[in-house]
Design an enzyme around this catalytic site. Structure first.
Site, PDB file in Angstrom:
ATOM      1  CG  ASP A 117      -2.152   0.848   1.030  1.00 61.10           C
ATOM      2  OD1 ASP A 117      -2.282   1.458  -0.049  1.00 61.10           O
ATOM      3  OD2 ASP A 117      -2.974   0.909   1.951  1.00 61.10           O
ATOM      4  CB  THR A 154      -6.399   2.704   1.251  1.00 61.65           C
ATOM      5  OG1 THR A 154      -5.117   3.306   1.419  1.00 61.65           O
ATOM      6  CG2 THR A 154      -6.274   1.202   1.435  1.00 61.65           C
ATOM      7  CE1 TYR A 237      -5.172  -4.791   7.515  1.00 65.57           C
ATOM      8  CE2 TYR A 237      -6.178  -3.545   9.294  1.00 65.57           C
ATOM      9  CZ  TYR A 237      -5.132  -3.750   8.414  1.00 65.57           C
ATOM     10  OH  TYR A 237      -4.051  -2.923   8.447  1.00 65.57           O
ATOM     11  CG  HIS A 277      -0.541   8.292   5.739  1.00 67.60           C
ATOM     12  ND1 HIS A 277      -1.297   9.250   5.118  1.00 67.60           N
ATOM     13  CD2 HIS A 277      -0.941   7.112   5.212  1.00 67.60           C
ATOM     14  CE1 HIS A 277      -2.122   8.682   4.262  1.00 67.60           C
ATOM     15  NE2 HIS A 277      -1.927   7.381   4.300  1.00 67.60           N
ATOM     16  CG  HIS A 321      -2.901   5.181  -2.570  1.00 68.44           C
ATOM     17  ND1 HIS A 321      -1.897   5.624  -1.736  1.00 68.44           N
ATOM     18  CD2 HIS A 321      -3.669   4.352  -1.833  1.00 68.44           C
ATOM     19  CE1 HIS A 321      -2.075   5.094  -0.540  1.00 68.44           C
ATOM     20  NE2 HIS A 321      -3.136   4.312  -0.566  1.00 68.44           N
TER      21      HIS A 321
HETATM   22 ZN   LIG Z   1      -2.707   5.935   3.196  1.00 68.84          ZN
END
Ligand SMILES: [Zn+2]
Length: 498
Positions: A117, A154, A237, A277, A321
């Site tokens: 990710d 996401t 998850y 982030h 992304h």
């Molecule tokens: Zn993110």
């Protein structure tokens, strides 16, 4: 009710209906694949004269033989050099010169879809990534990255990858939103089927009576159609599961009897999004996260090699992304618009990096947009020119972000690296964000395909991630559901099946 939304969120494009892209590609490309059946044309020039008893004739014969042989070699050299240079001169044309490599051990094609990710395109050059580069060198890469869907967040993106649908059609229009009819809130922990429209790959696979497994993926825990989220093959998850454990579990599926090996598997890693982030894309901590993902990939490749299936498995590695640094003064405050229009916090569903506003009934969205624009363009609002507000129907059509009632009527596009907040504060943090316009290059991620149907060393132009659904169904040779991807896309990047 979810059904209210379902009726308005059917995909508008249906070119894939009733056609098997895999079959189309085979026919089209095999018809142009004529080189392999050609005999060496130089052999037709081999001399047929018979020598006489005289030395002269023997000498003449030898001379002619030499000339003929030279001609043969020259011809052969020209032929082979021409055919190899023509396949080298254009990477895409190499597709027409070979076909898919046969499976050596697996009984059925297997696609392993991996997401790292927030793996922004270009991270692979930050630090040595030998395993990622091994996949690139021996597989097919989107040369300038994979284009995410808007918003570049996401959940919308991961669900577009597995459904081939833009968010307006698959229903996950943001990581967080409110159903305008019921007032219910969608969060990343919502697993009720009513939110998740479209047909994800694990459901398509199950509908064909085949097995799938999911080691985390947005939407995978949702029971839909023939997909029951089976125990041991559908992980709930839990971000604290070590990456190594995830890899080892996926590897263990290859130890099952042949017919029980899932034909479609997902594997998801939160990194390097997590670090992106916190510290932005240019911090050493991010670089270390990239190196760690590469090591985890190395563990996967080793395990597949030990089982003799590395060359048989179709690995598709993507990232959802990209990421861009956000810092200091790149802020826009909605309260600064108060002289033109007051935007209370409860109108705002999402601030940044896309602004989503649903004013209460009694306020015409077009009036709100007009007043916001007046303020933003006045030159009196700090960084105002870096926020552009639209009625969703007026957004650029390339964003495909209007055809769902879940999308609030007012959407603001924010310039790369800027952040919208409600009110001024002294808190100024540096970090990273994504969610911006998908035309922004920093939002791009990687695409690498490695396996029997991916040409080695092939570079393809960037494409949108809604194409991946058809790519997977094509490799698996199953009929997919209608989607926003192009039916002909798989033929443009996969080697034809034999
Ligand atoms: Zn993110």
């Amino acid at each position: 009710m979810g059904s209210d939304l379902l009726s308005q969120t059917k995909p508008s494009t249906g070119p894939t209906q009733g056609k098997d892209p895999a079959n189309q590609s085979t026919t089209a490309l095999l018809s142009s694949n004529t080189n392999s059946s050609l005999d060496d044309p130089s052999t037709k020039d081999y001399p047929s004269r018979r020598p006489t008893t005289t030395v002269l004739f023997v000498v003449a014969f030898l001379l002619l033989t030499c000339i003929a042989l030279s001609a043969t070699f020259a011809f052969a050299f020209l032929f082979f050099s021409t055919s190899s240079s023509s396949s080298d001169s254009s990477s895409s044309s190499s597709v027409t010169h070979s076909s898919a490599r046969p499976l050596k051990k697996l009984e059925h094609p297997v696609v392993l879809l991996i997401s790292s990710d927030g793996f922004r395109f270009g991270y692979q050059f930050k630090t040595p990534t030998p395993n990622i580069h091994r996949l690139i060198a021996n597989g097919t890469e989107a040369e300038t990255g994979l284009i995410p869907v808007f918003p570049t967040l996401t959940f919308p993106n991961h669900y577009s990858i597995v459904t081939g649908l833009y968010p307006a059609y698959h229903g996950i229009i943001n990581n967080y939103f409110v159903d305008p009819y019921t007032g219910e809130t969608f969060t990343m922990a919502s697993h009720e089927p009513k939110w998740w429209l479209g047909e994800p790959l694990w459901e398509t696979v199950a509908n064909h009576g085949l097995k799938a497994s999911t080691y985390f993926w947005p939407g995978s825990e949702v029971k839909k159609g023939a997909w029951t989220c089976p125990e041991n093959f559908c992980m709930f998850y839990n971000g604290s599961v070590p990456f190594e454990e995830r890899v080892d579990t996926v590897l263990s599926y290859f130890d099952l009897p042949g017919s029980e090996v899932p034909v479609f598997m997902t594997l998801y890693f939160e990194d390097p999004d997590h670090q992106g982030h916190q510290v932005g894309p240019d911090d050493p901590e991010l670089t270390e996260a990239v190196a760690r993902i590469d090591r985890v990939l190395g563990r996967l490749i080793d395990g597949l090699e030990k089982r003799g299936v590395f060359e048989d498995v179709s690995i598709i590695m993507v990232g959802g992304h990209g990421m861009v640094g956000t810092c200091d003064k790149k802020l826009i405050f909605l309260d600064d618009l108060a002289s033109w229009i007051e935007i209370p916090a409860d109108w705002v569903q999402y601030y940044s990096p896309l602004l989503a506003i649903r004013p209460p009934s009694g306020y015409a969205p077009s009036d709100v947009v007009a007043k916001m624009r007046e303020g933003l363009e006045s030159g009196k609002v700090e960084n105002g020119k870096n926020l552009k507000v639209f009625l969703k129907e007026e957004l650029p059509s390339r964003l495909h972000y209007a055809a769902s009632d879940r999308i609030p009527p007012i959407i603001g596009l924010i310039e790369e690296g800027f952040t919208v907040e409600q009110k001024r504060s002294n808190q100024k943090e540096c970090g990273g964000a994504h969610g911006y316009d998908n035309a922004i290059f920093s939002m791009r991620t990687i695409f690498i395909g490695h396996g029997p149907q991916f040409a080695r060393g092939q570079k393809v132009p960037s494409f949108e991630n809604v194409q991946i659904y058809n790519l997977v169904t094509s490799i698996l040779k199953i009929q997919g559901a209608p989607n926003n991807g192009s039916a002909s896309f798989p033929t443009s990047i996969l080697l034809p099946s034999k």
